[in-house]
Design a protein around this motif. Structure first.
Motif, PDB file in Angstrom:
ATOM      1  N   GLY A  93      48.403  37.328  51.811  1.00  0.00           N
ATOM      2  CA  GLY A  93      49.167  36.676  50.745  1.00  0.00           C
ATOM      3  C   GLY A  93      48.433  36.642  49.417  1.00  0.00           C
ATOM      4  N   MET A  94      47.109  36.802  49.451  1.00  0.00           N
ATOM      5  CA  MET A  94      46.341  36.809  48.194  1.00  0.00           C
ATOM      6  C   MET A  94      46.578  38.114  47.456  1.00  0.00           C
ATOM      7  SD  MET A  94      42.730  35.192  49.540  1.00  0.00           S
ATOM      8  CE  MET A  94      41.934  35.057  47.934  1.00  0.00           C
ATOM      9  N   THR A  95      46.380  38.102  46.136  1.00  0.00           N
ATOM     10  CA  THR A  95      46.483  39.343  45.367  1.00  0.00           C
ATOM     11  C   THR A  95      45.089  39.782  44.948  1.00  0.00           C
ATOM     12  OG1 THR A  95      46.884  38.123  43.324  1.00  0.00           O
ATOM     13  CG2 THR A  95      48.814  38.899  44.518  1.00  0.00           C
ATOM     14  N   ALA A  96      44.902  41.084  44.896  1.00  0.00           N
ATOM     15  CA  ALA A  96      43.623  41.676  44.500  1.00  0.00           C
ATOM     16  C   ALA A  96      43.888  42.746  43.458  1.00  0.00           C
ATOM     17  CB  ALA A  96      42.945  42.298  45.724  1.00  0.00           C
ATOM     18  N   ILE A  97      42.839  43.123  42.750  1.00  0.00           N
ATOM     19  CA  ILE A  97      42.904  44.222  41.787  1.00  0.00           C
ATOM     20  C   ILE A  97      42.119  45.391  42.378  1.00  0.00           C
ATOM     21  CG2 ILE A  97      42.244  45.007  39.471  1.00  0.00           C
ATOM     22  CD1 ILE A  97      44.457  42.911  39.400  1.00  0.00           C
ATOM     23  N   ILE A  98      42.693  46.579  42.305  1.00  0.00           N
ATOM     24  CA  ILE A  98      41.975  47.788  42.692  1.00  0.00           C
ATOM     25  C   ILE A  98      41.997  48.743  41.506  1.00  0.00           C
ATOM     26  CG2 ILE A  98      42.437  47.595  45.174  1.00  0.00           C
ATOM     27  CD1 ILE A  98      44.611  49.777  44.786  1.00  0.00           C
ATOM     28  N   HIS A  99      40.957  49.579  41.412  1.00  0.00           N
ATOM     29  CA  HIS A  99      40.895  50.598  40.366  1.00  0.00           C
ATOM     30  C   HIS A  99      41.199  51.942  40.999  1.00  0.00           C
ATOM     31  CE1 HIS A  99      39.266  48.119  37.115  1.00  0.00           C
ATOM     32  NE2 HIS A  99      38.682  47.440  38.086  1.00  0.00           N
TER      33      HIS A  99
END
Length: 162
Positions: A93-99
């Protein structure tokens, strides 16, 4: 001045889905600013801005195709935890940032393992019909430099090398 291609538009918005407010630019007090006609805004929202002027207030409802697209179930991918940015401990449910090669992307954690996480690559608002309540604050001509770069520059330039 009216909103048209190559004008800089500054506006406040409140975004809702089915009568539930999702976010508002009024929360942090800063309006959103973009260069009109240069693919820097949701297509449906940009189309609704066309021809409007400073002081105009309006509301527009966008179907998924005009906003963040339809939700695609096959957009779940296993990603090594070391590539996720935004927290030290991950939970579903958490959001993350990916490059990626296409830039930064927001993903939603579906399942977490020891070394990898299954991540939903759909935009969190994909598949949703969204309503934007908009208040146009200002419209101005873009500068030559803004047009050359394809985005708005804050006071003092844009901060990237030429």
């Amino acid at each position: 001045m009216q909103v048209a291609k190559d004008t800089v538009v500054e506006f406040h918005y409140t975004l809702s889905e089915a009568d539930n407010q999702i976010e508002s630019s009024h929360t942090n007090g800063e309006p959103l600013v973009y260069l009109h006609g240069n693919e820097g805004m949701l297509p449906g929202l940009e189309a609704a801005m066309e021809g409007k002027a400073a002081g105009d207030k309006f509301s527009v409802t966008l179907e998924p195709a005009e906003a963040y697209g339809e939700r695609r179930d096959e957009f779940v991918q296993r990603i090594p935890l070391k590539h996720l940015q935004g927290a030290k401990v991950w939970k579903p449910g958490m959001t993350a940032i990916i490059h990626t090669d296409q830039g930064r992307h927001q993903v939603t954690i579906v399942k977490v393992g020891r070394f990898n996480a299954d991540c939903d690559l759909n935009h969190p608002l994909a598949g949703k019909t969204l309503t934007f309540a908009v208040e146009l604050m200002s419209v101005r001509e873009a500068t030559a430099e803004e047009l050359a770069h394809g985005h708005v520059h804050a006071a003092g330039g844009c901060g990237h090398s030429h």
